[in-house]
Design an enzyme around this catalytic site. Structure first.
Site, PDB file in Angstrom:
ATOM      1  N   GLU A  43      -1.614  -1.514   6.134  1.00 38.15           N
ATOM      2  CA  GLU A  43      -0.292  -1.504   5.526  1.00 38.15           C
ATOM      3  C   GLU A  43       0.631  -0.476   6.188  1.00 38.15           C
ATOM      4  OE1 GLU A  43       1.685  -1.207   1.037  1.00 38.15           O
ATOM      5  OE2 GLU A  43      -0.208  -0.188   1.450  1.00 38.15           O
ATOM      6  N   LYS A 116       5.512  -7.949  -0.710  1.00 42.22           N
ATOM      7  CA  LYS A 116       4.638  -7.351  -1.708  1.00 42.22           C
ATOM      8  C   LYS A 116       5.228  -7.488  -3.106  1.00 42.22           C
ATOM      9  CE  LYS A 116       2.181  -2.940  -2.474  1.00 42.22           C
ATOM     10  NZ  LYS A 116       1.936  -1.610  -1.870  1.00 42.22           N
ATOM     11  N   CYS A 153      -1.991  -4.385  -0.438  1.00 45.85           N
ATOM     12  CA  CYS A 153      -2.439  -3.175  -1.138  1.00 45.85           C
ATOM     13  C   CYS A 153      -2.481  -3.305  -2.659  1.00 45.85           C
ATOM     14  CB  CYS A 153      -1.606  -1.982  -0.695  1.00 45.85           C
ATOM     15  SG  CYS A 153      -2.420  -0.380  -1.025  1.00 45.85           S
TER      16      CYS A 153
END
Length: 294
Positions: A43, A116, A153
């Site tokens: 990431e 995300k 993540c």
């Protein structure tokens, strides 16, 4: 058998963005020369994990998509003939930014992107200051190697995200990651957290009958504000099969460049043995969209 070679770069980033990109470039070329077909990066791999502090100056690091980084990584994907999963700080408009994974096809074109969805806001992980939650949904990205369910993540803690990808035909779940230890925690607590991180994603593999790839950064990064002792990123990048079996797990304290082969067709066998999708009681799941069931 539909076997693919997955390459992963677990790296220790520095404050020198150009040097980070040079290291990534060298790593991609090396993995490709060793036979990697799909390469996954960690990431926000171009820079330090800047979310340890709330600093408006850090927005200067963001860039449009397409932009300079997509030009670099698209060219690398084309040069090496690989499918490449990257993680970038996207500037969508003035004052509007996302944490965005971009997937490149072997010819260097953008196969798709994922913004995300779950954005944390914890001490040393002040991501809500920087990132607007994604608005592209949980949609897999089609590539020449298969349909990739790319998440990022904090998304990895949410079974709903993995399930949504699986229900739309994802053949593999992929998580670029930046997570580590808080220095004040005991050694026992640190290990509990790291094991929980691995366990929850292996659970997604089992529940959905899909392989999982998680690539995490490694090494210590200081807190620019000096308010904490920084983050010791715990590495431990891994590949798990559709029954949660670990094909490989990297170390927690050093860089690694590794290739793991997996058979995507094995998911079909596992889903025949354990037909979880068949037995879902979808008519009774309506309340799952509520925040809390009082």
């Amino acid at each position: 058998m539909r076997e693919i070679n997955i390459g992963m770069l677990q790296l220790h980033n520095t404050a020198d963005t150009q040097k980070n990109i040079e290291n990534i470039t060298e790593g991609i070329r090396d993995l490709a020369s060793r036979g990697a077909e799909l390469i996954v990066l960690q990431e926000l791999h171009n820079s330090l994990y800047f979310c340890q502090v709330e600093d408006v100056g850090n927005f200067d690091m963001a860039e449009p998509i397409p932009g300079p980084s997509t030009e670099i990584y698209g060219s690398l994907a084309r040069e090496c003939g690989v499918v490449l999963v990257t993680s970038l700080f996207e500037k969508r408009a003035a004052g509007l930014y996302h944490n965005t994974a971009v997937v490149f096809e072997k010819d260097g074109t953008i196969a798709g992107k994922y913004r995300k969805m779950h954005i944390p806001d914890d001490p040393a992980y002040y991501e809500k200051f920087y990132f607007t939650p994604g608005d592209l949904g949980f949609r897999p990205i089609d590539t020449s190697l298969g349909r990739l369910g790319v998440l990022v993540c904090w998304d990895q803690w949410y079974p709903e995200a993995a399930r949504m990808m699986a229900l739309q035909g994802a053949e593999i779940l992929i998580y670029p990651t930046a997570i580590g230890y808080e220095s004040s925690d005991s050694d026992e607590e640190k290990q509990r957290q790291r094991e929980a991180w691995t366990t929850v994603m292996r659970g997604h593999a089992v529940a959905n009958g899909l392989p999982v790839v998680a690539v995490n950064r490694v090494g210590h990064e200081s807190d620019p504000s000096g308010q904490t002792n920084g983050i010791q990123f715990w590495g431990s990048s891994f590949v798990a099969g559709p029954q949660g079996e670990l094909h490989y797990q990297a170390c927690d304290d050093d860089e690694e460049s590794l290739i793991v082969s997996i058979d995507l067709d094995h998911s079909e066998e596992v889903r025949r043995w354990w037909p979880f999708l068949r037995d879902r009681r979808i008519e009774n799941y309506g309340d799952i969209v509520r925040r809390f069931i009082d």
